[in-house]
Write an enzyme that holds these catalytic residues in place. Sequence first.
Site, PDB file in Angstrom:
ATOM      1  N   ASN A   7       0.912  -1.225   0.207  1.00 34.18           N
ATOM      2  CA  ASN A   7       0.156  -0.219   0.117  1.00 34.18           C
ATOM      3  C   ASN A   7       0.967   1.457   0.036  1.00 34.18           C
ATOM      4  O   ASN A   7       1.359   1.636   1.090  1.00 34.18           O
ATOM      5  CB  ASN A   7      -0.888  -0.073   1.216  1.00 34.18           C
ATOM      6  CG  ASN A   7      -1.906   1.011   1.440  1.00 34.18           C
ATOM      7  OD1 ASN A   7      -1.872   2.156   0.361  1.00 34.18           O
ATOM      8  ND2 ASN A   7      -2.950   1.091   2.291  1.00 34.18           N
ATOM      9  N   ARG A  92      -2.767  -1.889  -3.497  1.00 33.56           N
ATOM     10  CA  ARG A  92      -3.718  -0.931  -3.270  1.00 33.56           C
ATOM     11  C   ARG A  92      -3.769   0.030  -4.272  1.00 33.56           C
ATOM     12  O   ARG A  92      -2.762   0.661  -4.421  1.00 33.56           O
ATOM     13  CB  ARG A  92      -3.892  -0.304  -1.863  1.00 33.56           C
ATOM     14  CG  ARG A  92      -4.861   0.828  -1.768  1.00 33.56           C
ATOM     15  CD  ARG A  92      -4.983   1.165  -0.530  1.00 33.56           C
ATOM     16  NE  ARG A  92      -5.976   2.247  -0.182  1.00 33.56           N
ATOM     17  CZ  ARG A  92      -5.921   3.346   0.244  1.00 33.56           C
ATOM     18  NH1 ARG A  92      -4.655   3.663   0.803  1.00 33.56           N
ATOM     19  NH2 ARG A  92      -7.123   4.320   0.255  1.00 33.56           N
ATOM     20  N   HIS A 181     -12.246   4.642  -0.243  1.00 33.33           N
ATOM     21  CA  HIS A 181     -12.274   3.848   0.977  1.00 33.33           C
ATOM     22  C   HIS A 181     -12.997   2.391   0.642  1.00 33.33           C
ATOM     23  O   HIS A 181     -13.580   1.902   1.621  1.00 33.33           O
ATOM     24  CB  HIS A 181     -13.003   4.431   2.221  1.00 33.33           C
ATOM     25  CG  HIS A 181     -12.182   5.685   2.817  1.00 33.33           C
ATOM     26  ND1 HIS A 181     -12.782   6.541   3.610  1.00 33.33           N
ATOM     27  CD2 HIS A 181     -10.859   5.772   2.958  1.00 33.33           C
ATOM     28  CE1 HIS A 181     -11.844   7.639   3.868  1.00 33.33           C
ATOM     29  NE2 HIS A 181     -10.823   7.035   3.726  1.00 33.33           N
ATOM     30  N   ARG A 242     -10.175  17.839   5.842  1.00 31.60           N
ATOM     31  CA  ARG A 242     -11.061  18.156   4.771  1.00 31.60           C
ATOM     32  C   ARG A 242     -12.453  18.513   4.809  1.00 31.60           C
ATOM     33  O   ARG A 242     -13.116  17.930   6.052  1.00 31.60           O
ATOM     34  CB  ARG A 242     -11.006  16.861   3.905  1.00 31.60           C
ATOM     35  CG  ARG A 242      -9.927  16.582   3.184  1.00 31.60           C
ATOM     36  CD  ARG A 242      -9.960  15.557   2.201  1.00 31.60           C
ATOM     37  NE  ARG A 242      -9.031  14.317   2.792  1.00 31.60           N
ATOM     38  CZ  ARG A 242      -8.987  13.100   2.730  1.00 31.60           C
ATOM     39  NH1 ARG A 242      -9.985  12.659   1.984  1.00 31.60           N
ATOM     40  NH2 ARG A 242      -8.105  12.190   3.100  1.00 31.60           N
ATOM     41  N   GLU A 385      -7.939  -3.135   5.730  1.00 31.89           N
ATOM     42  CA  GLU A 385      -7.693  -3.185   4.131  1.00 31.89           C
ATOM     43  C   GLU A 385      -6.513  -4.119   3.707  1.00 31.89           C
ATOM     44  O   GLU A 385      -6.855  -4.686   2.664  1.00 31.89           O
ATOM     45  CB  GLU A 385      -7.403  -1.951   3.786  1.00 31.89           C
ATOM     46  CG  GLU A 385      -8.472  -0.648   4.045  1.00 31.89           C
ATOM     47  CD  GLU A 385      -8.429   0.708   4.140  1.00 31.89           C
ATOM     48  OE1 GLU A 385      -7.400   0.919   5.137  1.00 31.89           O
ATOM     49  OE2 GLU A 385      -8.645   1.280   3.134  1.00 31.89           O
TER      50      GLU A 385
END
Length: 408
Positions: A7, A92, A181, A242, A385
């Site tokens: 990743n 990923r 996600h 954000r 993940e």
Amino acid sequence: MRVLVINCGSSSIKFSLYEIAADETLLLSGRIERIGEPESFTLFREHSTTGKTAEAHQTTAVNDHTAGMKRIVDYLRAKLGSMQSLQAVGHRVVHGGESFQAPTLINSEVMESIRSMVPLAPLHNPANLIGIEAITQLCPQLPQVVVFDTAFFHSLPPHAYRYAVPEVWYEDHKVRRYGFHGISHQFVANAAADHLQKALHELRIITLHLGNGASAAAIRNGVCIDTSMGMTPLEGLVMGTRCGDIDPSLTFYLARNSDMGLNKIETLFNQSSGLKGICGVNDMREVHRLANEGNVQAQLAIDMFCYRICKYIGAYYVALGGLDALIFSAGIGENDSLIQQIICNKLAVLGGSIKQQHTQSNTTGIMDISANNSKVKVLVIPTNEELEIARQTAAFIGPQPRRPSAGK
Ligand code: ADP
């Protein structure tokens, strides 16, 4: 089957080596952070079935992602003897655009497609590509599979993924909602179904991935029908730094009426907004600490964070036609019982409620925090993940031919 998961983020690389068989065993893992800085941080972990973990770390410079990948492959070679004992590498990749809806074997065409999506994910896709290129160079014999963060959302219907803007923008510029996600939402949705001993396609689920980045997803009949992130990961929930949903006119207003240019405004929406914009810090633990000291802005940040999530839960409840399970996941979702409580207090109108006290329910780390009479199951599920990528890679590669045993 041994699967290495890579990743590559914009300034970090994480890896995990899994044995995927009847059981799923994590053998080795690690990460390199602050790539490109004089004091990069490297951590390697060797896991054992007894639960003991041996750790080694160092803080010497790793100049770029290629050097980082070499450091990881050198470590794996030292531990495994050679890379021949691996069957595949799963990467990923953040943005798969509309082209990729499932795990895909890497070849030059796929690399080109991922590259063509760099404008949609300028921080992430280039780093992901470097990880793939490094493995191609260092271990050319290994099949590489890419698992896209956007792929889980390919099932969104057009009324959910389209923006109400001129049609030609979609045709010419691929302007649409993609969602992010996805690997995490998919992992926790499957884990919820397993935990509830139901088939995923029988359930109406809302998954909340609440980390520094945060998003919600609505899943019905095993497919995702809506999600809060959009064309980029800026849309949706209030996040660490954000802003999430805003009136798009804000951009034009600021561009016309301040001395900030478009690049500056974009940076501020991404890096200086959200919790940080409201109260000055983006770590939710710090936000609570300030709120407990009476800081009004920190309390406002918590209120806005939770209110935005509740708005999405309400909207998805209607879109799903009801709700069987609400899942909390990622840093805030898994650990912050106050945030869980504030959100779940609002679930009463949907027939949901949680216990006052809860303890971990089993070895998977999943907690069922719903009250006995709650019509909605509320689960806290640690996301993973890397394991989801390892599973999807192993499933894609398929069962390995058995090696003939000696003497037969
Ligand atoms: P990401 O992968 O997006 O960086 P994580 O899933 O690691 O995010 O979550 C990071 C965030 O989780 C931190 O910014 C912090 O706000 C929050 N967090 C972690 N532990 C706790 C905790 N015990 N209580 C509240 N918030 C927490």
